[in-house]
Design a protein around this motif. Structure first.
Motif: not given
Ligand code: SF4
Ligand code: SF4
Length: 346
Positions: A2-6, A52-58, A102-107
């Motif tokens: 799951f990842s959102i917000n590109r 805002g919410i933590p997101e992974v760039g790469h 954003y990724y769920s931490p589990k994912d």
């Protein structure tokens, strides 16, 4: 997965899965780093880091060192003139910001653990998860949750935390609990130079460096000093004396500046400067100092030195404050440095 917000925008709590645990609650009044902004990042308010919410760039395998599977987190509490990862550090303000989201931490934990079992990981001897950025402290609750999930899958999973050190004492305690290794940047020793280069202040960085060195020496992979010509000739002895006074055996790595971001026209660190840094470190008593990177990249030389050189570039990119202290700056959310687009990516 799951990842959102590109897209480049601030992500709020309504947009992440309800099944995720309540681990982000503290972002309602964010005080993760020394700016202690107290803003509600879950509802779209932003502090100096602008996220805002933590997101992974790469996310990717990386030879670092240490070789690892890396989460390059978006957002940073500094506005460094020589930023190597400016599209992520200045997301979502940077017009060049593109992220995984954003990724769920589990994912993300499952993806990281799986990647470390791959042939590619074995080929580079990658043996841990690595959190960097931007500055991962702006995403610390997410990092903690990922580590917890990863260690459910592999109880011995190692973790590196890569930081600029500008975190509260409480955040540092949390980092020391989760990390097996720490790579720690010391960008300058003197506050005026530190302000000019980063837009932040140096005291917490030195305080936390001392805590890491005294309380968790075994976890310190190295102190990293990006060596900028015209600036670090004057800084390096103070930094080395500071480290040597704590412990002469601490590992120190000087990284040769390469033209980047706001300083993309400045010339790279010459070989002589890198050798001077190591000699200075030895003279100060440091036993484990070395340099790396590619010296001698051509560029322009300007007349100014020290903090004046930094301020010249900062003003050229639109900084309206001298000294640069972004957390106290009225222009913090309209800052042109945050939106600066270099002519090339690094
Ligand atoms: S700059 Fe630091 S305190 Fe401010 S919102 Fe970002 S992480 Fe929180
Ligand atoms: S304009 Fe303000 S927020 Fe932007 S870099 Fe300068 S001091 Fe920092």
């Amino acid at each position: 997965m799951f990842s959102i917000n590109r897209k480049a925008r601030i992500l709020t709590i309504e947009e992440i899965p309800e099944s995720d645990p309540d681990y982000l609650k503290e972002l309602e009044k964010c005080r993760l780093c020394e700016w202690e902004c107290d803003v509600n990042r879950l509802e779209g308010e932003t502090g100096v880091c602008e996220i805002g919410i933590p997101e992974v760039g790469h996310s990717s395998l990386h030879p670092a060192p240490p070789a690892s599977y890396d989460a390059f987190m978006v957002g940073c509490n500094f506005r460094c003139l020589s930023c190597q990862n400016w599209t992520l550090a200045h997301y979502p303000k940077s017009p060049r910001g593109e992220v995984e989201g954003y990724y769920s931490p589990k994912d993300w934990a499952a993806m990281g653990v799986e990647s470390l079992k791959s042939t590619s990981a074995h080929m580079i001897a990658a043996d841990r998860l690595f959190f960097t950025g931007g500055e991962p402290t702006c995403s610390l609750p997410w990092v903690e949750e990922v580590v917890k999930e990863a260690r459910k899958l592999d109880t011995k999973m190692r973790v590196n935390y890569d930081t600029n050190g500008f975190m509260t004492k409480d955040s540092l305690k949390r980092v020391l609990e989760l990390a097996d290794s720490i790579t720690y940047d010391i960008k300058a020793y003197n506050d005026k130079t530190f302000n000019a280069l980063t837009g932040a202040f140096v005291e917490p960085v030195l305080r936390n460096a001392e805590t890491v060195a005294k309380q968790a020496k075994g976890k310190l992979w190295e102190f990293r000093i990006l060596t900028i010509p015209g600036i670090h000739e004057e800084e390096v002895e103070d930094i080395c004396s500071f480290i040597a006074d704590i412990d002469e055996t601490l590992p120190v790595a000087f990284l040769a500046f390469r033209p980047n971001f706001v300083m993309e026209e400045h010339h790279g660190a010459p070989l002589e400067l890198m050798e001077f840094c190591v000699q200075t470190a030895r003279r100060c008593g440091l036993e484990n100092a070395e340099w790396s990177g590619r010296p001698g990249i051509k560029g322009k030389t300007v007349e100014e030195t020290g903090s004046d050189l930094g301020m010249r570039f900062a003003k050229g990119a639109g900084c309206v404050s001298d000294p640069r202290r972004c957390g106290d700056c009225e222009n913090v959310h309209e800052c042109d440095v945050k939106k600066f687009v270099a002519s090339r990516l690094t």
